[in-house]
Scaffold this motif. Structure first.
Motif, PDB file in Angstrom:
ATOM      1  N   ALA A  27      29.144  44.016  43.466  1.00  0.00           N
ATOM      2  CA  ALA A  27      29.142  45.625  43.611  1.00  0.00           C
ATOM      3  C   ALA A  27      30.830  45.919  43.535  1.00  0.00           C
ATOM      4  CB  ALA A  27      28.753  46.067  44.807  1.00  0.00           C
ATOM      5  N   ILE A  28      31.516  45.445  43.877  1.00  0.00           N
ATOM      6  CA  ILE A  28      33.109  45.800  43.768  1.00  0.00           C
ATOM      7  C   ILE A  28      33.587  45.609  42.549  1.00  0.00           C
ATOM      8  CG2 ILE A  28      35.326  45.431  44.643  1.00  0.00           C
ATOM      9  CD1 ILE A  28      34.021  44.835  47.343  1.00  0.00           C
ATOM     10  N   TYR A  29      33.512  44.544  41.952  1.00  0.00           N
ATOM     11  CA  TYR A  29      34.112  44.174  40.807  1.00  0.00           C
ATOM     12  C   TYR A  29      33.274  44.147  39.454  1.00  0.00           C
ATOM     13  CZ  TYR A  29      37.422  42.119  44.130  1.00  0.00           C
ATOM     14  OH  TYR A  29      38.556  42.026  44.946  1.00  0.00           O
ATOM     15  N   MET A  30      32.087  44.532  39.413  1.00  0.00           N
ATOM     16  CA  MET A  30      31.288  44.653  38.134  1.00  0.00           C
ATOM     17  C   MET A  30      32.002  45.080  37.044  1.00  0.00           C
ATOM     18  SD  MET A  30      28.644  43.679  36.686  1.00  0.00           S
ATOM     19  CE  MET A  30      27.472  43.263  38.121  1.00  0.00           C
ATOM     20  N   LYS A  31      33.254  46.392  37.117  1.00  0.00           N
ATOM     21  CA  LYS A  31      33.650  46.775  36.143  1.00  0.00           C
ATOM     22  C   LYS A  31      34.723  45.798  35.475  1.00  0.00           C
ATOM     23  CE  LYS A  31      35.426  50.861  36.545  1.00  0.00           C
ATOM     24  NZ  LYS A  31      36.220  51.943  36.857  1.00  0.00           N
ATOM     25  N   LEU A  32      35.232  44.671  36.164  1.00  0.00           N
ATOM     26  CA  LEU A  32      36.199  43.835  35.828  1.00  0.00           C
ATOM     27  C   LEU A  32      35.485  42.485  35.419  1.00  0.00           C
ATOM     28  CD1 LEU A  32      38.717  43.864  38.960  1.00  0.00           C
ATOM     29  CD2 LEU A  32      38.871  44.781  36.889  1.00  0.00           C
ATOM     30  N   LEU A  33      34.428  42.290  35.681  1.00  0.00           N
ATOM     31  CA  LEU A  33      33.715  41.130  35.209  1.00  0.00           C
ATOM     32  C   LEU A  33      32.938  41.379  34.032  1.00  0.00           C
ATOM     33  CD1 LEU A  33      31.657  40.146  39.057  1.00  0.00           C
ATOM     34  CD2 LEU A  33      33.637  39.132  37.673  1.00  0.00           C
ATOM     35  N   THR A  34      32.457  42.541  33.876  1.00  0.00           N
ATOM     36  CA  THR A  34      31.890  42.821  32.409  1.00  0.00           C
ATOM     37  C   THR A  34      32.784  42.195  31.384  1.00  0.00           C
ATOM     38  OG1 THR A  34      30.673  44.704  33.458  1.00  0.00           O
ATOM     39  CG2 THR A  34      30.725  44.665  31.056  1.00  0.00           C
ATOM     40  N   PRO A  35      33.935  42.638  31.250  1.00  0.00           N
ATOM     41  CA  PRO A  35      34.892  42.012  30.002  1.00  0.00           C
ATOM     42  C   PRO A  35      34.762  40.363  29.845  1.00  0.00           C
ATOM     43  CG  PRO A  35      36.062  43.735  31.367  1.00  0.00           C
ATOM     44  CD  PRO A  35      34.820  43.530  31.925  1.00  0.00           C
ATOM     45  N   GLY A  48      48.207  36.174  35.369  1.00  0.00           N
ATOM     46  CA  GLY A  48      48.992  37.420  35.239  1.00  0.00           C
ATOM     47  C   GLY A  48      47.897  38.442  35.342  1.00  0.00           C
ATOM     48  N   GLN A  49      46.388  38.075  35.204  1.00  0.00           N
ATOM     49  CA  GLN A  49      45.698  38.978  35.166  1.00  0.00           C
ATOM     50  C   GLN A  49      44.940  39.066  36.570  1.00  0.00           C
ATOM     51  OE1 GLN A  49      43.117  37.213  31.935  1.00  0.00           O
ATOM     52  NE2 GLN A  49      43.348  38.869  30.702  1.00  0.00           N
ATOM     53  N   TRP A  50      45.793  39.625  37.477  1.00  0.00           N
ATOM     54  CA  TRP A  50      45.529  39.285  39.040  1.00  0.00           C
ATOM     55  C   TRP A  50      43.983  40.118  39.315  1.00  0.00           C
ATOM     56  CZ3 TRP A  50      48.190  35.895  40.424  1.00  0.00           C
ATOM     57  CH2 TRP A  50      49.456  35.466  39.824  1.00  0.00           C
ATOM     58  N   GLU A  51      43.654  41.356  38.671  1.00  0.00           N
ATOM     59  CA  GLU A  51      42.165  41.852  38.917  1.00  0.00           C
ATOM     60  C   GLU A  51      41.270  40.832  38.374  1.00  0.00           C
ATOM     61  OE1 GLU A  51      42.766  45.693  37.138  1.00  0.00           O
ATOM     62  OE2 GLU A  51      43.515  46.506  38.922  1.00  0.00           O
ATOM     63  N   THR A  54      41.206  37.615  40.783  1.00  0.00           N
ATOM     64  CA  THR A  54      40.644  38.313  42.193  1.00  0.00           C
ATOM     65  C   THR A  54      39.182  38.339  42.260  1.00  0.00           C
ATOM     66  OG1 THR A  54      42.862  39.413  42.735  1.00  0.00           O
ATOM     67  CG2 THR A  54      40.742  40.056  43.964  1.00  0.00           C
ATOM     68  N   SER A  55      38.497  38.744  41.104  1.00  0.00           N
ATOM     69  CA  SER A  55      37.021  39.157  41.050  1.00  0.00           C
ATOM     70  C   SER A  55      36.507  37.803  40.880  1.00  0.00           C
ATOM     71  CB  SER A  55      36.707  40.258  39.926  1.00  0.00           C
ATOM     72  OG  SER A  55      37.167  39.594  38.658  1.00  0.00           O
ATOM     73  N   PHE A  56      37.269  36.897  39.947  1.00  0.00           N
ATOM     74  CA  PHE A  56      36.640  35.594  39.730  1.00  0.00           C
ATOM     75  C   PHE A  56      36.602  34.632  41.081  1.00  0.00           C
ATOM     76  CE2 PHE A  56      37.438  31.030  38.868  1.00  0.00           C
ATOM     77  CZ  PHE A  56      36.180  30.783  37.858  1.00  0.00           C
ATOM     78  N   TRP A  57      37.557  34.630  41.737  1.00  0.00           N
ATOM     79  CA  TRP A  57      37.683  33.826  42.934  1.00  0.00           C
ATOM     80  C   TRP A  57      36.835  34.571  44.095  1.00  0.00           C
ATOM     81  CZ3 TRP A  57      37.923  29.126  42.637  1.00  0.00           C
ATOM     82  CH2 TRP A  57      38.821  28.385  41.695  1.00  0.00           C
ATOM     83  N   PHE A  58      36.797  35.716  44.014  1.00  0.00           N
ATOM     84  CA  PHE A  58      35.849  36.324  44.961  1.00  0.00           C
ATOM     85  C   PHE A  58      34.233  35.684  44.855  1.00  0.00           C
ATOM     86  CE2 PHE A  58      33.369  39.524  47.578  1.00  0.00           C
ATOM     87  CZ  PHE A  58      34.209  40.027  48.443  1.00  0.00           C
ATOM     88  N   LEU A  59      34.014  35.682  43.607  1.00  0.00           N
ATOM     89  CA  LEU A  59      32.526  35.408  43.267  1.00  0.00           C
ATOM     90  C   LEU A  59      32.553  33.864  43.559  1.00  0.00           C
ATOM     91  CD1 LEU A  59      31.529  37.460  40.354  1.00  0.00           C
ATOM     92  CD2 LEU A  59      30.893  37.825  42.710  1.00  0.00           C
ATOM     93  N   MET A  60      33.479  33.154  43.049  1.00  0.00           N
ATOM     94  CA  MET A  60      33.535  31.681  43.428  1.00  0.00           C
ATOM     95  C   MET A  60      33.359  31.261  44.665  1.00  0.00           C
ATOM     96  SD  MET A  60      33.205  30.107  40.351  1.00  0.00           S
ATOM     97  CE  MET A  60      32.228  31.567  39.905  1.00  0.00           C
TER      98      MET A  60
END
Length: 120
Positions: A27-35, A48-51, A54-60
């Motif tokens: 829900a929070i990171y969908m906009k970042l996960l789509t690309p 260097g792609q901190w956002e 963050t989204s990747f490790w949050f899901l992992m």
């Protein structure tokens, strides 16, 4: 509910916590996960792609909680083996450090679950 019955449920609790964590992450990171997915996943999360990191490790982390819960549930229900207390201690350490570093996080949810795993 007796303590032993609660201990039998800890695997399911960990799975539910992981699902909650993953759902919140989506829900929070969908906009970042789509690309990440539209670019083909391979090598799409880089230093260097901190956002994105963050989204990747949050899901992992959510997925790892689901796996830990599944293994715990399998040990307790299918094999009738109590997971080693060290598993609970490691989870407790991870969550206490995580909660100290990020008090406004879900790390607090796993502390009672870790305590259940530690108890005999």
């Amino acid at each position: 509910m007796t303590f032993n019955r609660v201990k039998r449920q800890v695997g399911i609790l960990l799975i539910l916590t992981g699902l909650l964590h993953t759902g919140v992450g989506l829900a929070i990171y969908m906009k970042l996960l789509t690309p990440i997915f539209s670019e083909g996943i391979w090598n799409t999360v880089q230093e260097g792609q901190w956002e994105r990191l963050t989204s990747f490790w949050f899901l992992m982390f959510g997925f790892l909680l689901i796996m830990l819960g599944y293994i715990t549930d399998w040990l307790v229900r299918k094999r009738e083996i109590s997971p080693p207390p060290a598993l609970g201690w490691m989870l407790l350490l991870l969550c206490v450090v995580g909660a100290a570093a990020m008090p406004a996080s879900g790390f607090w949810l796993c502390i009672p679950q870790a305590w259940i795993l530690i108890r005999k």
